[in-house]
Motif scaffolding. Structure first.
Motif, PDB file in Angstrom:
ATOM      1  N   ILE A  83       0.852  -1.203   0.000  1.00 14.40           N
ATOM      2  CA  ILE A  83       0.000   0.000   0.000  1.00 14.40           C
ATOM      3  C   ILE A  83       0.885   1.250   0.000  1.00 14.40           C
ATOM      4  O   ILE A  83       1.773   1.379   0.842  1.00 14.40           O
ATOM      5  CB  ILE A  83      -0.922   0.011   1.240  1.00 14.40           C
ATOM      6  N   PRO A  84       0.646   2.154  -0.941  1.00 12.10           N
ATOM      7  CA  PRO A  84       1.463   3.373  -0.958  1.00 12.10           C
ATOM      8  C   PRO A  84       1.180   4.262   0.265  1.00 12.10           C
ATOM      9  O   PRO A  84       0.017   4.415   0.662  1.00 12.10           O
ATOM     10  CB  PRO A  84       1.045   4.093  -2.237  1.00 12.10           C
ATOM     11  N   GLU A  85       2.233   4.810   0.787  1.00 10.50           N
ATOM     12  CA  GLU A  85       2.106   5.723   1.935  1.00 10.50           C
ATOM     13  C   GLU A  85       1.287   6.951   1.535  1.00 10.50           C
ATOM     14  O   GLU A  85       0.465   7.445   2.295  1.00 10.50           O
ATOM     15  CB  GLU A  85       3.518   6.153   2.355  1.00 10.50           C
ATOM     16  N   GLU A  86       1.535   7.428   0.317  1.00  9.69           N
ATOM     17  CA  GLU A  86       0.776   8.575  -0.191  1.00  9.69           C
ATOM     18  C   GLU A  86       0.179   8.207  -1.548  1.00  9.69           C
ATOM     19  O   GLU A  86       0.856   7.579  -2.364  1.00  9.69           O
ATOM     20  CB  GLU A  86       1.684   9.793  -0.404  1.00  9.69           C
ATOM     21  N   LEU A  87      -1.074   8.610  -1.769  1.00 15.07           N
ATOM     22  CA  LEU A  87      -1.648   8.474  -3.108  1.00 15.07           C
ATOM     23  C   LEU A  87      -1.527   9.843  -3.767  1.00 15.07           C
ATOM     24  O   LEU A  87      -1.941  10.855  -3.194  1.00 15.07           O
ATOM     25  CB  LEU A  87      -3.095   8.014  -3.014  1.00 15.07           C
ATOM     26  N   VAL A  88      -0.932   9.851  -4.946  1.00 16.04           N
ATOM     27  CA  VAL A  88      -0.566  11.139  -5.545  1.00 16.04           C
ATOM     28  C   VAL A  88      -1.191  11.290  -6.932  1.00 16.04           C
ATOM     29  O   VAL A  88      -1.010  10.432  -7.806  1.00 16.04           O
ATOM     30  CB  VAL A  88       0.974  11.263  -5.647  1.00 16.04           C
ATOM     31  N   HIS A  89      -1.906  12.387  -7.102  1.00 12.37           N
ATOM     32  CA  HIS A  89      -2.505  12.700  -8.401  1.00 12.37           C
ATOM     33  C   HIS A  89      -1.496  13.537  -9.193  1.00 12.37           C
ATOM     34  O   HIS A  89      -0.771  14.342  -8.617  1.00 12.37           O
ATOM     35  CB  HIS A  89      -3.803  13.499  -8.176  1.00 12.37           C
ATOM     36  N   TYR A  90      -1.507  13.369 -10.524  1.00  6.87           N
ATOM     37  CA  TYR A  90      -0.501  14.070 -11.333  1.00  6.87           C
ATOM     38  C   TYR A  90      -0.600  15.587 -11.149  1.00  6.87           C
ATOM     39  O   TYR A  90       0.389  16.312 -11.264  1.00  6.87           O
ATOM     40  CB  TYR A  90      -0.627  13.673 -12.812  1.00  6.87           C
ATOM     41  N   SER A  91      -1.824  16.089 -10.873  1.00  3.88           N
ATOM     42  CA  SER A  91      -1.982  17.545 -10.731  1.00  3.88           C
ATOM     43  C   SER A  91      -1.216  18.048  -9.505  1.00  3.88           C
ATOM     44  O   SER A  91      -0.779  19.200  -9.449  1.00  3.88           O
ATOM     45  CB  SER A  91      -3.462  17.932 -10.619  1.00  3.88           C
ATOM     46  N   GLU A  92      -1.039  17.165  -8.529  1.00  2.48           N
ATOM     47  CA  GLU A  92      -0.248  17.535  -7.341  1.00  2.48           C
ATOM     48  C   GLU A  92       1.235  17.602  -7.710  1.00  2.48           C
ATOM     49  O   GLU A  92       1.976  18.438  -7.210  1.00  2.48           O
ATOM     50  CB  GLU A  92      -0.489  16.524  -6.220  1.00  2.48           C
ATOM     51  N   TRP A  93       1.629  16.686  -8.612  1.00  4.81           N
ATOM     52  CA  TRP A  93       3.024  16.714  -9.089  1.00  4.81           C
ATOM     53  C   TRP A  93       3.282  18.016  -9.881  1.00  4.81           C
ATOM     54  O   TRP A  93       4.273  18.704  -9.662  1.00  4.81           O
ATOM     55  CB  TRP A  93       3.309  15.486  -9.961  1.00  4.81           C
ATOM     56  N   LEU A  94       2.346  18.341 -10.785  1.00  2.00           N
ATOM     57  CA  LEU A  94       2.490  19.587 -11.554  1.00  2.00           C
ATOM     58  C   LEU A  94       2.560  20.789 -10.614  1.00  2.00           C
ATOM     59  O   LEU A  94       3.308  21.735 -10.843  1.00  2.00           O
ATOM     60  CB  LEU A  94       1.293  19.779 -12.491  1.00  2.00           C
ATOM     61  N   HIS A  95       1.738  20.719  -9.559  1.00  2.91           N
ATOM     62  CA  HIS A  95       1.699  21.806  -8.578  1.00  2.91           C
ATOM     63  C   HIS A  95       3.075  22.012  -7.932  1.00  2.91           C
ATOM     64  O   HIS A  95       3.553  23.142  -7.823  1.00  2.91           O
ATOM     65  CB  HIS A  95       0.641  21.471  -7.521  1.00  2.91           C
ATOM     66  N   VAL A  96       3.716  20.915  -7.542  1.00  5.46           N
ATOM     67  CA  VAL A  96       4.998  21.090  -6.835  1.00  5.46           C
ATOM     68  C   VAL A  96       6.161  21.430  -7.768  1.00  5.46           C
ATOM     69  O   VAL A  96       7.176  21.944  -7.308  1.00  5.46           O
ATOM     70  CB  VAL A  96       5.361  19.876  -5.930  1.00  5.46           C
ATOM     71  N   VAL A  97       6.009  21.146  -9.070  1.00  6.90           N
ATOM     72  CA  VAL A  97       7.114  21.501  -9.994  1.00  6.90           C
ATOM     73  C   VAL A  97       6.774  22.757 -10.805  1.00  6.90           C
ATOM     74  O   VAL A  97       7.450  23.068 -11.779  1.00  6.90           O
ATOM     75  CB  VAL A  97       7.481  20.334 -10.945  1.00  6.90           C
ATOM     76  N   ARG A  98       5.713  23.470 -10.411  1.00  4.64           N
ATOM     77  CA  ARG A  98       5.220  24.575 -11.247  1.00  4.64           C
ATOM     78  C   ARG A  98       6.251  25.673 -11.484  1.00  4.64           C
ATOM     79  O   ARG A  98       6.292  26.282 -12.556  1.00  4.64           O
ATOM     80  CB  ARG A  98       3.933  25.174 -10.656  1.00  4.64           C
ATOM     81  N   HIS A  99       7.107  25.922 -10.483  1.00  2.00           N
ATOM     82  CA  HIS A  99       8.076  27.006 -10.670  1.00  2.00           C
ATOM     83  C   HIS A  99       9.178  26.594 -11.648  1.00  2.00           C
ATOM     84  O   HIS A  99       9.693  27.428 -12.393  1.00  2.00           O
ATOM     85  CB  HIS A  99       8.649  27.432  -9.319  1.00  2.00           C
ATOM     86  N   ARG A 100       9.485  25.295 -11.644  1.00  6.57           N
ATOM     87  CA  ARG A 100      10.466  24.802 -12.628  1.00  6.57           C
ATOM     88  C   ARG A 100       9.868  24.882 -14.035  1.00  6.57           C
ATOM     89  O   ARG A 100      10.574  25.168 -15.006  1.00  6.57           O
ATOM     90  CB  ARG A 100      10.858  23.356 -12.305  1.00  6.57           C
ATOM     91  N   ILE A 101       8.580  24.630 -14.131  1.00  2.00           N
ATOM     92  CA  ILE A 101       7.897  24.749 -15.433  1.00  2.00           C
ATOM     93  C   ILE A 101       7.924  26.212 -15.881  1.00  2.00           C
ATOM     94  O   ILE A 101       8.256  26.531 -17.029  1.00  2.00           O
ATOM     95  CB  ILE A 101       6.441  24.235 -15.317  1.00  2.00           C
ATOM     96  N   ALA A 102       7.608  27.108 -14.933  1.00  2.00           N
ATOM     97  CA  ALA A 102       7.541  28.540 -15.268  1.00  2.00           C
ATOM     98  C   ALA A 102       8.902  29.064 -15.726  1.00  2.00           C
ATOM     99  O   ALA A 102       8.983  29.926 -16.608  1.00  2.00           O
ATOM    100  CB  ALA A 102       7.036  29.319 -14.065  1.00  2.00           C
ATOM    101  N   GLU A 103       9.979  28.511 -15.145  1.00  2.00           N
ATOM    102  CA  GLU A 103      11.327  28.948 -15.556  1.00  2.00           C
ATOM    103  C   GLU A 103      11.597  28.643 -17.022  1.00  2.00           C
ATOM    104  O   GLU A 103      12.390  29.303 -17.671  1.00  2.00           O
ATOM    105  CB  GLU A 103      12.385  28.201 -14.715  1.00  2.00           C
TER     106      GLU A 103
END
Lengths: 257, 427
Positions: free
Chosen positions: B199-219
């Protein structure tokens, strides 16, 4: 409880609006209420017992204060005669009046979008969407005619998912596919579908037409084992015989005993 | 900040915590369990306990997945893995809106994020369950745990593309952890396919991944989107189905609405516009989108598209779920044919981010599969869509004639080695 109207009131309403919405109960329920009176009492009790003994019932239903928050947020309520509040109220009184559950199982619940907006806004933390999902399961398991009717147009998608592990596939885009109202743009795309698909820049998607992505044969075999062992294939057989039998054939092809 | 008396204690409650607070009080009074924050946290504790007892294996978000911590609605901190991801694809996306997933992979390849795109994956089957009732908790849990076990074997952390898969997995994880009977029934089935409970400790939706890398995307932004107004539709199954565990951020929508997608648009510099029906579902309805088209279409158009266009004049409607993109996009054809004027292009946040980063609008973002009109948006972003469309057509033709090989998006080289198989895990 909705049936406990005095005979006089019912007669008056019938006189006023004989074929309308106002007799016997709530709007949108006349068919279900009429129909439940002709149900096999034994089956009715069995359905209610199964629902009330499900391990999820105490998680999904607590106590309804009839506030209507759920209905105010319900998309099905906007465009169909459906209210999650009614479902929860009927579950609340199901123990003493088992026909209330049949009234819900027979057609009514199939309007639900399963968006769970109702759960999110319920101050009592009831989960009407969850209750409805449980009821749908029951209707399918017992092969209710209304479930067969509701699911018949869904057969192709159901078969696809059960035997490939994926759902909407490129080969469903055709002139006879269920998405005709997606407009001329889609019809144009269909003309070049194979080429377009071949040019999708992900290897596991490119050229794959009959499933969402490349799925290993062993993966499908495992899925079929799960479906068989968990009773999914039997449930489908009871409501859509042809689909269930076709899944069984596929199961045999994959060597699943 | 207000002071509230709770039994003998007096506690301070922030205004944005009122909803949760009211629920918690009601739950405590009614002795409720499922769906409350307390019970969700209890479930996570129980998961650790089961791991300690050796009953299950927990797939932890270790440092090797380079996690970023976010806040959830419950106030709990959640670790979002950012690299070495196992792509849990969506059964509805890949077949008819492939740009959703191709854009996500393209962004990952640009950011140097290694991932696994596995052929040993099934959908969660929950679309079917919610639409037709042709499944049950045992089957749903077994499918969930089978997929998670494969991800564990690959030593790549599951990243769930679909909102419904994400919601369903949160729900069945809760049941699997809290119900011994269910767990044992599923364990028996998993044994038959040579797998065990991971069982995964955290269930993660891709939108949460995009959220945490958003500043790298913006760069890496190539186009100025400051003149683009963006409306966001948050998918019901990400934040209404087991709502405690989705990402919220204090500085995005005041921390009272889901942060992902809005945060990506803001980071890219777009103007996010608000509308009164933000809370409504898209009208997808699982079975309805396929076999009750009229009801689905009516809801999508009259409760979402029309009010959004009238109230905000948005240039694009972004969302983060398979069903929402499908419904909001495809439901515009018939109303327009009937003379209604309001229309807005619909796409996923991954497609919008990839576009802003300079991805090819057709070869990568596959926008030609969408039916709502994206031409005006492209022009506003400064993308010469006519030239790009010609390029794409030429590319497709060349691939067809085998003049050139298709250019596939590839994962950067993985650093983590796959684990051994399930037999070694159980021994």
């Amino acid at each position: 409880m909705y049936q406990r109207k005095s005979v006089k009131i019912v007669r008056r309403l019938r006189r006023l609006n004989g074929n309308g919405w106002a007799y016997h109960g709530l709007p949108g329920l006349q068919w279900e209420i009429e129909n439940s009176s002709s149900y096999d009492r034994k089956l009715m009790s069995e359905l209610t017992r199964e629902l009330l003994e499900d391990f999820r019932i105490h998680e999904f239903y607590h106590a309804c204060i009839n506030c209507g928050n759920c209905t105010s947020r319900c998309p099905a309520f906007r465009f169909a005669d459906f209210s999650p509040r009614v479902v929860v109220q009927k579950v609340m009184h199901a123990k003493s009046e088992p026909d209330l559950i049949v009234q819900m199982l027979d057609q009514y619940i199939w309007a639900c979008f399963q968006c769970y907006s109702c759960w999110d806004v319920c101050p009592a933390h009831n989960n009407p969407g969850g209750l409805i999902a449980m009821m749908k399961e029951l209707a399918v398991k017992h092969g209710l005619q209304s479930a067969s009717k509701a699911l018949e147009p869904y057969s192709r998608v159901l078969f696809k998912l059960m035997t490939t592990g994926t759902q909407i596939t490129p080969d469903m885009h055709s002139s006879i596919a269920p998405f005709r109202d997606w407009g001329p743009h889609k019809a144009e795309l269909v003309k070049h579908l194979r080429e377009e698909r071949a040019a999708v820049p992900v290897e596991n998607l490119a050229k794959v037409m009959d499933r969402g992505w490349n799925v290993d044969a062993e993966t499908i075999r495992e899925l079929l084992i799960i479906e068989k062992e968990a009773g999914v294939i039997d449930a489908v057989k009871s409501v859509l015989k042809d689909v269930g039998e076709m899944v069984d054939e596929t199961r045999a092809e994959y060597g699943v005993e | 900040m207000e002071r509230v008396e709770l039994g003998k204690e007096e506690v301070e409650v922030k205004p944005d915590q009122w909803k949760l607070f009211e629920r918690a009080v009601f739950a405590a009074k009614a002795k409720l369990t499922y769906g409350t924050v307390e019970e969700y946290l209890k479930m996570l504790e129980r998961m650790k306990e089961l791991e300690r007892n050796g009953e299950i294996t927990v797939f932890h978000v270790e440092e090797e997945f380079e996690p970023v911590t976010v806040k959830t609605l419950s106030g709990r901190r959640k670790r979002i893995p950012t690299v070495e991801l196992w792509q849990h694809k969506s059964c509805g996306q890949c077949g008819h809106i492939p740009g959703y997933v191709t854009s996500l992979y393209w962004i990952m390849s640009q950011l140097g994020v290694p991932y696994v795109d596995d052929t040993n994956q099934t959908s969660c089957t929950a679309w079917n369950y919610y639409g037709s009732g042709t499944s049950n908790p045992v089957a749903l849990t077994a499918v969930f745990l089978r997929n998670m076990h494969v991800a564990w074997e690959r030593n790549a952390y599951p990243l769930i593309h679909c909102g419904t898969s994400y919601g369903d997995y949160k729900e069945v994880r809760f049941m699997a952890v809290m119900s011994r009977e269910l767990r044992e029934r599923v364990r028996q089935i998993l044994k038959k396919i040579d797998r065990d409970i991971v069982i995964p400790e955290e269930l993660v939706h891709y939108s949460e991944w995009l959220h945490v890398v958003r500043h790298r995307i913006a760069e890496r932004k190539k186009y100025d989107v400051s003149n683009v107004s963006v409306a966001v539709h948050a998918a019901c199954h990400t934040y209404k189905l087991m709502p405690e565990d989705y990402t919220y951020e204090d500085d995005v929508l005041d921390g009272v609405r889901p942060a992902p997608t809005t945060s990506v648009a803001l980071a890219l510099g777009a103007r996010v516009v608000d509308y009164r029906n933000w809370y409504d579902c898209c009208g997808f309805g699982f079975r309805h989108i396929l076999t009750e088209r009229e009801i689905s279409r009516s809801f999508a158009y009259f409760r979402k598209v029309q009010p959004i266009v009238r109230e905000t004049g948005a240039d694009v409607l972004l969302t983060h779920d398979t069903g929402c993109v499908t419904t909001l996009d495809k439901s515009q054809v018939v109303p327009l044919a009937h003379g209604y004027k309001e229309t807005v292009p619909v796409m996923s946040d991954s497609q919008f981010a990839a576009l802003a980063m300079g991805a090819h609008p057709f070869t990568v973002c596959q926008l030609h599969w969408h039916v709502s009109d994206w031409k005006e948006l492209m022009t506003k972003m400064g993308i010469d869509w006519e030239r790009r469309l010609e390029e794409h057509k030429r590319y497709v033709e060349e691939v067809k004639k085998r003049v050139r090989e298709p250019e596939f998006i590839r994962s950067p080289g993985r650093r983590l080695r796959p684990r051994k198989d399930s037999r070694e895990l159980s021994s």
